[in-house]
Motif scaffolding. Sequence first.
Motif, mmCIF file in Angstrom:
data_model
loop_
_atom_site.group_PDB
_atom_site.id
_atom_site.type_symbol
_atom_site.label_atom_id
_atom_site.label_comp_id
_atom_site.label_asym_id
_atom_site.label_seq_id
_atom_site.Cartn_x
_atom_site.Cartn_y
_atom_site.Cartn_z
ATOM 1 N N SER A 240 1.055 4.168 -3.007
ATOM 2 C CA SER A 240 0.645 5.549 -2.722
ATOM 3 C C SER A 240 1.512 6.575 -3.439
ATOM 4 O O SER A 240 1.134 7.738 -3.558
ATOM 5 C CB SER A 240 0.695 5.802 -1.212
ATOM 6 O OG SER A 240 2.038 5.743 -0.733
ATOM 7 N N LEU A 241 2.673 6.151 -3.929
ATOM 8 C CA LEU A 241 3.577 7.067 -4.633
ATOM 9 C C LEU A 241 3.195 7.154 -6.106
ATOM 10 O O LEU A 241 2.785 6.159 -6.694
ATOM 11 C CB LEU A 241 5.024 6.592 -4.502
ATOM 12 C CG LEU A 241 5.573 6.464 -3.074
ATOM 13 C CD1 LEU A 241 6.950 5.823 -3.108
ATOM 14 C CD2 LEU A 241 5.621 7.828 -2.400
ATOM 15 N N PRO A 242 3.320 8.323 -6.727
ATOM 16 C CA PRO A 242 3.007 8.457 -8.160
ATOM 17 C C PRO A 242 3.867 7.523 -9.003
ATOM 18 O O PRO A 242 5.090 7.474 -8.850
ATOM 19 C CB PRO A 242 3.327 9.928 -8.462
ATOM 20 C CG PRO A 242 3.267 10.612 -7.137
ATOM 21 C CD PRO A 242 3.727 9.607 -6.129
ATOM 22 N N TRP A 243 3.207 6.785 -9.908
ATOM 23 C CA TRP A 243 3.925 5.785 -10.695
ATOM 24 C C TRP A 243 4.979 6.407 -11.588
ATOM 25 O O TRP A 243 6.053 5.837 -11.786
ATOM 26 C CB TRP A 243 2.936 4.972 -11.531
ATOM 27 C CG TRP A 243 2.255 5.764 -12.612
ATOM 28 C CD1 TRP A 243 1.070 6.417 -12.527
ATOM 29 C CD2 TRP A 243 2.733 5.998 -13.942
ATOM 30 N NE1 TRP A 243 0.768 7.046 -13.701
ATOM 31 C CE2 TRP A 243 1.771 6.802 -14.592
ATOM 32 C CE3 TRP A 243 3.866 5.604 -14.641
ATOM 33 C CZ2 TRP A 243 1.931 7.231 -15.908
ATOM 34 C CZ3 TRP A 243 4.021 6.018 -15.954
ATOM 35 C CH2 TRP A 243 3.055 6.828 -16.572
ATOM 36 N N LEU B 160 6.862 9.016 -11.157
ATOM 37 C CA LEU B 160 8.083 9.395 -10.439
ATOM 38 C C LEU B 160 8.924 8.162 -10.136
ATOM 39 O O LEU B 160 10.153 8.184 -10.261
ATOM 40 C CB LEU B 160 7.718 10.121 -9.138
ATOM 41 C CG LEU B 160 7.016 11.475 -9.295
ATOM 42 C CD1 LEU B 160 6.730 12.085 -7.930
ATOM 43 C CD2 LEU B 160 7.874 12.433 -10.116
ATOM 44 N N LYS B 161 8.257 7.061 -9.744
ATOM 45 C CA LYS B 161 8.992 5.839 -9.417
ATOM 46 C C LYS B 161 9.706 5.293 -10.648
ATOM 47 O O LYS B 161 10.872 4.883 -10.568
ATOM 48 C CB LYS B 161 8.025 4.798 -8.856
ATOM 49 C CG LYS B 161 7.400 5.177 -7.530
ATOM 50 C CD LYS B 161 6.441 4.110 -7.029
ATOM 51 C CE LYS B 161 5.190 4.028 -7.863
ATOM 52 N NZ LYS B 161 4.158 3.134 -7.302
ATOM 53 N N ASP C 170 0.827 -1.203 0.000
ATOM 54 C CA ASP C 170 0.000 0.000 0.000
ATOM 55 C C ASP C 170 0.866 1.260 0.000
ATOM 56 O O ASP C 170 0.552 2.238 -0.687
ATOM 57 C CB ASP C 170 -0.924 0.007 1.221
ATOM 58 C CG ASP C 170 -1.971 -1.090 1.157
ATOM 59 O OD1 ASP C 170 -2.233 -1.579 0.042
ATOM 60 O OD2 ASP C 170 -2.506 -1.459 2.211
ATOM 61 N N ALA C 171 1.940 1.240 0.782
ATOM 62 C CA ALA C 171 2.830 2.402 0.827
ATOM 63 C C ALA C 171 3.482 2.639 -0.526
ATOM 64 O O ALA C 171 3.624 3.779 -0.980
ATOM 65 C CB ALA C 171 3.891 2.193 1.900
ATOM 66 N N PHE C 172 3.860 1.549 -1.193
ATOM 67 C CA PHE C 172 4.480 1.670 -2.511
ATOM 68 C C PHE C 172 3.484 2.215 -3.533
ATOM 69 O O PHE C 172 3.828 3.063 -4.359
ATOM 70 C CB PHE C 172 5.007 0.311 -2.957
ATOM 71 C CG PHE C 172 5.873 0.360 -4.173
ATOM 72 C CD1 PHE C 172 7.227 0.590 -4.058
ATOM 73 C CD2 PHE C 172 5.338 0.181 -5.441
ATOM 74 C CE1 PHE C 172 8.031 0.639 -5.182
ATOM 75 C CE2 PHE C 172 6.133 0.228 -6.563
ATOM 76 C CZ PHE C 172 7.486 0.457 -6.437
ATOM 77 N N PHE D 79 6.824 -2.432 -11.704
ATOM 78 C CA PHE D 79 5.883 -1.462 -11.152
ATOM 79 C C PHE D 79 4.429 -1.845 -11.412
ATOM 80 O O PHE D 79 3.566 -1.563 -10.578
ATOM 81 C CB PHE D 79 6.170 -0.068 -11.711
ATOM 82 C CG PHE D 79 7.398 0.568 -11.121
ATOM 83 C CD1 PHE D 79 7.416 0.966 -9.796
ATOM 84 C CD2 PHE D 79 8.543 0.759 -11.870
ATOM 85 C CE1 PHE D 79 8.546 1.536 -9.237
ATOM 86 C CE2 PHE D 79 9.673 1.331 -11.326
ATOM 87 C CZ PHE D 79 9.677 1.723 -10.000
#
Length: 294
Positions: free
Chosen positions: A133-136, A138-139, A129-131, A161
């Motif tokens: 929550s970050l914009p795809w 940017l990752k 869930d934490a992963f 991803f």
Amino acid sequence: MSSTVVSQNPALSRIASVLGDVISRPSGAIGLGLVVAHLLLALISPWLAPYDYKEMNAALMMSGPEAAHWLGTDHLGRDVFSRTIQGGREAILVTGIATPIAVFWGGMVGIFFGLVGGRVDEVLMRFVDAFLSLPWILKMLVLIVTFGTGIEVLIPTLAFFYGIPVIRIARAATHDVVARDFVSAARARGHKRLTIMRRELLPNVLDTLMVEGAMRWSWMLLAFSSLSFLGFGVSPPNPDWGLMISDARGFMSFAPWGVLGPVIALSSLIIGINLTADALAKALGIDRAQKAPV
């Protein structure tokens, strides 16, 4: 002879049955037709293109559609039609390899989480869930900027991803199966977790993973085109729909044909995949709204 082989093989018989159900639905027939047309075009477009996608002509820069150039030419005098019909080759190749990898590894991890359950499952899912929550974008950009933009980087990056959300879907589907008697019987017989995952759980969540894979393919295509649009996907002068849109966006006010071709091509493929995924979900009796990722 072929019909006899299909009837004697349960797997082939089921595939034929599901495919027939998909085609029998108007949306499925249209969607599958669009997808197959794009796949065939990706294979034979180098022989169909009237011009080399790299061929430049300064005398024809930004010329409008005509008999010699059906979709006009771009700011470098390259034929837009030739570049458009070849613009999906690398996108389909990369995402066509990355999608099954993402569904496989994400599905197996999700099935494992669902089988283990308890506190371990809850703790591990909080990391997921934490992963998520970050914009795809940017990752992915972090990895792509670090390691490069080649196919050997894009495939594992997209597969990694886009496999993360599959974990949630596979886990939810496993929770619906893991409490059934045949799983309890397998545990009572002393089967190891890997055996239970392979023999009992995977066959019962495979339909969900197939529909999820179709959905992931369309989203992965959009992600790949977005990366190319930003300059982190296909490198010039190779044709790509996202890159073509990026190159032509500054000339839309007086030369919109440079954008229309790749936009229509990308949109038709995405629509085809989504229509096929919807028809496949109905054929398999899966509620996509209920299985949608949170």
